[in-house]
Enzyme design. Structure first.
Site, mmCIF file in Angstrom:
data_model
loop_
_atom_site.group_PDB
_atom_site.id
_atom_site.type_symbol
_atom_site.label_atom_id
_atom_site.label_comp_id
_atom_site.label_asym_id
_atom_site.label_seq_id
_atom_site.Cartn_x
_atom_site.Cartn_y
_atom_site.Cartn_z
ATOM 1 N N ASP A 1 0.830 -1.266 -0.121
ATOM 2 C CA ASP A 1 -0.190 0.076 -0.082
ATOM 3 C C ASP A 1 0.957 1.009 0.094
ATOM 4 O O ASP A 1 1.996 1.435 0.434
ATOM 5 C CB ASP A 1 -0.716 0.012 1.110
ATOM 6 C CG ASP A 1 -1.932 -0.766 1.191
ATOM 7 O OD1 ASP A 1 -2.357 -1.273 0.065
ATOM 8 O OD2 ASP A 1 -2.666 -1.096 2.066
ATOM 9 N N LYS B 1 -3.301 3.521 -2.678
ATOM 10 C CA LYS B 1 -4.535 4.302 -3.106
ATOM 11 C C LYS B 1 -3.920 5.617 -2.486
ATOM 12 O O LYS B 1 -3.796 5.709 -1.216
ATOM 13 C CB LYS B 1 -5.568 3.906 -2.419
ATOM 14 C CG LYS B 1 -6.210 2.428 -3.129
ATOM 15 C CD LYS B 1 -7.428 1.906 -2.301
ATOM 16 C CE LYS B 1 -6.997 0.965 -1.256
ATOM 17 N NZ LYS B 1 -7.984 0.311 -0.596
ATOM 18 N N MET C 1 -7.729 9.351 9.432
ATOM 19 C CA MET C 1 -8.061 9.827 8.089
ATOM 20 C C MET C 1 -9.133 11.019 8.445
ATOM 21 O O MET C 1 -10.166 10.904 7.612
ATOM 22 C CB MET C 1 -9.083 8.657 7.337
ATOM 23 C CG MET C 1 -8.084 7.414 7.076
ATOM 24 S SD MET C 1 -8.935 6.044 6.402
ATOM 25 C CE MET C 1 -9.569 5.228 7.888
HETATM 26 C C1 LIG Z 1 -6.285 3.653 5.667
HETATM 27 S S1 LIG Z 1 -5.839 4.119 7.377
HETATM 28 C C2 LIG Z 1 -4.614 2.806 7.493
HETATM 29 C C3 LIG Z 1 -4.635 2.806 9.411
HETATM 30 C C4 LIG Z 1 -3.299 1.650 9.390
HETATM 31 N N1 LIG Z 1 -3.806 0.189 9.220
HETATM 32 C C5 LIG Z 1 -2.806 1.622 10.930
HETATM 33 O O1 LIG Z 1 -2.960 0.877 11.828
HETATM 34 O O2 LIG Z 1 -2.366 2.840 11.270
HETATM 35 C C6 LIG Z 1 -4.905 5.418 6.887
HETATM 36 C C7 LIG Z 1 -4.622 6.417 7.908
HETATM 37 O O3 LIG Z 1 -3.969 5.883 9.109
HETATM 38 C C8 LIG Z 1 -3.278 7.186 9.621
HETATM 39 N N2 LIG Z 1 -1.754 6.971 9.644
HETATM 40 C C9 LIG Z 1 -1.180 5.845 9.064
HETATM 41 N N3 LIG Z 1 0.323 6.017 9.109
HETATM 42 C C10 LIG Z 1 0.454 7.126 9.855
HETATM 43 C C11 LIG Z 1 1.690 7.922 10.066
HETATM 44 N N4 LIG Z 1 2.785 7.403 9.918
HETATM 45 N N5 LIG Z 1 1.265 9.126 10.699
HETATM 46 C C12 LIG Z 1 0.067 9.545 10.947
HETATM 47 N N6 LIG Z 1 -0.969 9.073 10.475
HETATM 48 C C13 LIG Z 1 -0.756 7.745 9.960
HETATM 49 C C14 LIG Z 1 -3.657 8.376 8.766
HETATM 50 O O4 LIG Z 1 -4.754 9.021 9.401
HETATM 51 C C15 LIG Z 1 -3.973 7.707 7.594
HETATM 52 O O5 LIG Z 1 -5.242 8.561 6.762
#
Ligand SMILES: C[S@@+](CC[C@H](N)C(=O)[O-])C[C@H]1O[C@@H](n2cnc3c(N)ncnc32)[C@H](O)[C@@H]1O
Length: 261
Positions: free
Chosen positions: A40, A62, A176
């Protein structure tokens, strides 16, 4: 000639929030030995660098508002790869079972009779709690934590019970949510949270480019509007944010360590 039967296995792996040192040992072992890796957008480059040079890399990332590879296509890709490869790694940011659609992929694999294993990852809320020094719970400040999504389909309302979420004793972590930050703040204030409730926005958490923005519910919309929508952003709302001053690891010290063991 008889058909060659490949013993295939799909590993749905959480890659954590970005820092490769936050991978689990199991994830690292599987990434290094995979035949093919489907990944991803949120999987960081230092983690992709761990993939064996002989393995095939498939990007199904995406971007916000742009879906070059719809979820049903990813699901069928995983099934079709299981006919060609024996060790298939499906790599996702954070944890595959926290807003990662990992369970949807698991359902498809199960229905297709493909063997799979889920390998947990550190979800971004946990990763940023450590780097920013903002714990998710803390005696006297937060008795619980809720992880919610601030994303909604175009034209749909943010259909969460915002009055129920407006609890000053619980930390609220919104994934998100950047694009709806002003609306989220408005709903929480009308649900009873103080407009002065501290909020932290973390961009690119645990990565060398990590940024931390501190504000209040009243200022949340304006602060979020300054952040590039392509960068992953997490919102932490609650009194625990006050601890950032005491417990934060200075960015420079943390970043000197990232990726260098
Ligand atoms: C589709 S979700 C996936 C979440 C992921 N599975 C997790 O457990 O962190 C994507 C969202 O996770 C958050 N996110 C993921 N990685 C991040 C990071 N390194 N720093 C800040 N927010 C993060 C953001 O809000 C982003 O829009």
């Amino acid at each position: 000639m008889p058909a060659v039967h490949i013993q295939s296995h799909v590993y749905l792996i959480g890659a954590g929030p970005g820092d490769p040192d936050l991978l689990t040992v199991k994830a690292l072992r599987l990434i290094e030995t995979a035949d093919v890796v489907v990944y991803d957008r949120l999987v960081s480059q230092p983690i992709l660098n761990l993939v064996s040079p002989g393995a095939e890399l498939i990007d199904v990332g995406k971007a916000p508002d742009h879906h070059p590879f719809p979820q049903p296509n990813i699901n069928s890709l995983l099934v079709s790869l299981s006919h060609r490869f024996s060790k298939i790694v499906r790599l996702k940011g954070g944890d595959p079972y926290v807003f990662g659609r990992g369970s949807e992929e698991a359902e498809v694999l199960r229905d297709a009779g493909v063997a799979y294993t889920v390998v947990p990852g550190i979800t971004s809320a946990q990763g940023i709690a450590s780097t920013t020094g903002v714990p998710l719970t803390h005696r006297g400040l937060a008795t619980g934590v809720r992880l919610v999504t601030g994303h909604c389909r175009a034209g749909h309302d943010l259909d969460l019970d915002w009055d129920g979420l407006a609890d000053p004793d619980t930390t609220l972590v919104v994934y998100m949510g950047r694009g709806h930050a002003a609306e989220i703040a408005r709903r929480l204030i009308s649900g009873g949270l103080s407009a002065d409730m501290p909020v932290m926005l973390v961009v690119d958490g645990t990565r060398p480019s990590e940024e931390r923005h501190f504000t209040t519910l009243a200022g949340l919309g304006a602060t979020a509007a300054t952040i590039d929508k392509r960068r992953p952003t997490l919102m932490v709302i609650g009194r625990v944010v006050e601890l950032a001053d005491e417990l934060a690891i200075p960015l420079e010290a943390e970043l000197g360590r990232v990726g260098h063991g």
